[in-house]
Design a protein around this motif. Structure first.
Motif, short mmCIF file in Angstrom:
data_model
loop_
_atom_site.label_atom_id
_atom_site.label_comp_id
_atom_site.label_asym_id
_atom_site.label_seq_id
_atom_site.Cartn_x
_atom_site.Cartn_y
_atom_site.Cartn_z
N ALA A 1 -23.59 -5.07 12.25
CA ALA A 1 -22.30 -4.78 12.86
C ALA A 1 -22.44 -4.58 14.37
N ALA B 1 -18.27 -8.49 11.72
CA ALA B 1 -18.75 -7.16 12.09
C ALA B 1 -18.03 -6.10 11.26
N GLU B 2 -16.74 -6.28 11.06
CA GLU B 2 -15.97 -5.32 10.27
C GLU B 2 -16.43 -5.33 8.81
N TYR C 1 -19.43 -5.89 7.76
CA TYR C 1 -20.69 -5.12 7.71
C TYR C 1 -20.40 -3.62 7.80
N ARG C 2 -19.41 -3.22 8.60
CA ARG C 2 -19.10 -1.81 8.70
C ARG C 2 -18.57 -1.26 7.37
#
Length: 277
Positions: free
Chosen positions: A176, A267-268, A270-271
Motif C-alpha cells: 500500500a 493501494a486501497e 492492500y489497505r
C-alpha cells in the motif's frame, strides 16, 4: 567510497588514460578504432563523463600496452560500488541521462521503490544474507532513487504491467505504501507512469524488463536484465527497435489518469487486506 571520492577516482582513470594515449602518440579516434568504440567515447572516458565497461578497459590495456593497469583500476572502482558488477555502469549512466524510459513486467522499478519494498525484494533474493549485506544493498538502491528528487532530474516515464501492482512484495502495508508513493510522484508531476492492464493480453515485450536512456551528448542506450546478468546495448539499430516496442507498450497501456486511478485502487485493496489480518 563516497560519491565525491569515487568520482575523483574515475577522473584519475580518465587523466591516466589521456596521458598514456598521448604518450603513445595516438588520437582519441585511433584508440577508439582499436578498442571498438568511437573517438567521442574515448573523450568521455578521459573526462570521466562515461565509464568504460570491463571488456573496453581490457582492450585499452592491450592497445596501449599498459600491463593491465586500466583493468585493475576498473575492478577496484567497480568493487567499491554499492551495486552488482553488471549494474554498476548502468547506475552511473542513470545520473547522466536526460530521459529514462522503463518497462517493468513483474517488479516495481528500482527508481520508484520505497525502502521497505526494496528491502523485501532483496530479502526474497538473498534469504540467508546477513543484515549488513541487505542494508548495503538498500543504501545503494535508495541512493539511486534520489535522482527523481533532484531539481535537474531526468524525464522519467515508466510502464508497469498490472502484475507489478498485484504481486505482493512484503506485507500488504508495504505494498500500500509503495503504490501510494508512486501515486504521489505522479500527482507531483515528477514522473509519468502508465499501467499495462492484464486485460491487454499479449504485447511486444512480455516478461522482459526494459530501460531506455537518452543523453544530451551521447547515443541512447538500452539495458535489459536476466538472471544475475545484464546487457547494456547501444547499437543504433537495436535501440531503434526497442524504442519502437516501447512506443507500442505505451500505446497499449492505460492513460495516465486511468493508471493513477488503478494504482490508488490497488493501494486501497492492500489497505483493506491489512486491516483484516
Amino acid at each position: 567510497m563516497a560519491n565525491g571520492s569515487r568520482q575523483a577516482a574515475w577522473e584519475f582513470f580518465g587523466a591516466e588514460l589521456k596521458r598514456r594515449r598521448e604518450n603513445a602518440g595516438i588520437t582519441q579516434v585511433e584508440l577508439g578504432s582499436r578498442v571498438f568504440v568511437s573517438g567521442g567515447y574515448i573523450g568521455q572516458f578521459e573526462q570521466a563523463i562515461r565509464k568504460p565497461q570491463l571488456d573496453v578497459a581490457q582492450r585499452i590495456d592491450e592497445a596501449l600496452q599498459t600491463d593491465g593497469i586500466f583493468e585493475r583500476l576498473w575492478r577496484k572502482l567497480i568493487k567499491e560500488q554499492p551495486y552488482t558488477e553488471y549494474f554498476a555502469h548502468v547506475a552511473e549512466l542513470e545520473r547522466l541521462a536526460t530521459e529514462i524510459y522503463e518497462y517493468a513486467p513483474m517488479v516495481i522499478p528500482g527508481l520508484l521503490q520505497t525502502p521497505k519494498y526494496a528491502r523485501a525484494v532483496f530479502l526474497a533474493s538473498n534469504p540467508l544474507a546477513a543484515d549488513e549485506y541487505i542494508e548495503e544493498l538498500l543504501m545503494g538502491r535508495m541512493e539511486r532513487t534520489r535522482l527523481l528528487k533532484d531539481a535537474t532530474r531526468p524525464v522519467y516515464w515508466a510502464v508497469l504491467h498490472e502484475a507489478a501492482l498485484r504481486i505482493p512484495v512484503g506485507s500488504p502495508e508495504v505494498m500500500a505504501a509503495q503504490l501510494d508513493h508512486i501515486a504521489a510522484l505522479m500527482r507531483e508531476r515528477k514522473v509519468l507512469v502508465q499501467v499495462l492492464s492484464s486485460a491487454a493480453g499479449a504485447h511486444p515485450e512480455m516478461g522482459k524488463m526494459i530501460k531506455l536512456m537518452e543523453f544530451e551528448d551521447a547515443p541512447p542506450t538500452v539495458y535489459t536484465e536476466g538472471v544475475l546478468s545484464g546487457n547494456l546495448l547501444d547499437d543504433p539499430a537495436v535501440v531503434k527497435r526497442v524504442r519502437s516496442s516501447y512506443d507500442l507498450l505505451r500505446a497499449t497501456a492505460l492513460s495516465g489518469e486511468a493508471s493513477l486511478a488503478l494504482i490508488e485502487s490497488a493501494a486501497e485493496d492492500y489497505r483493506r487486506c491489512a486491516s483484516t489480518t
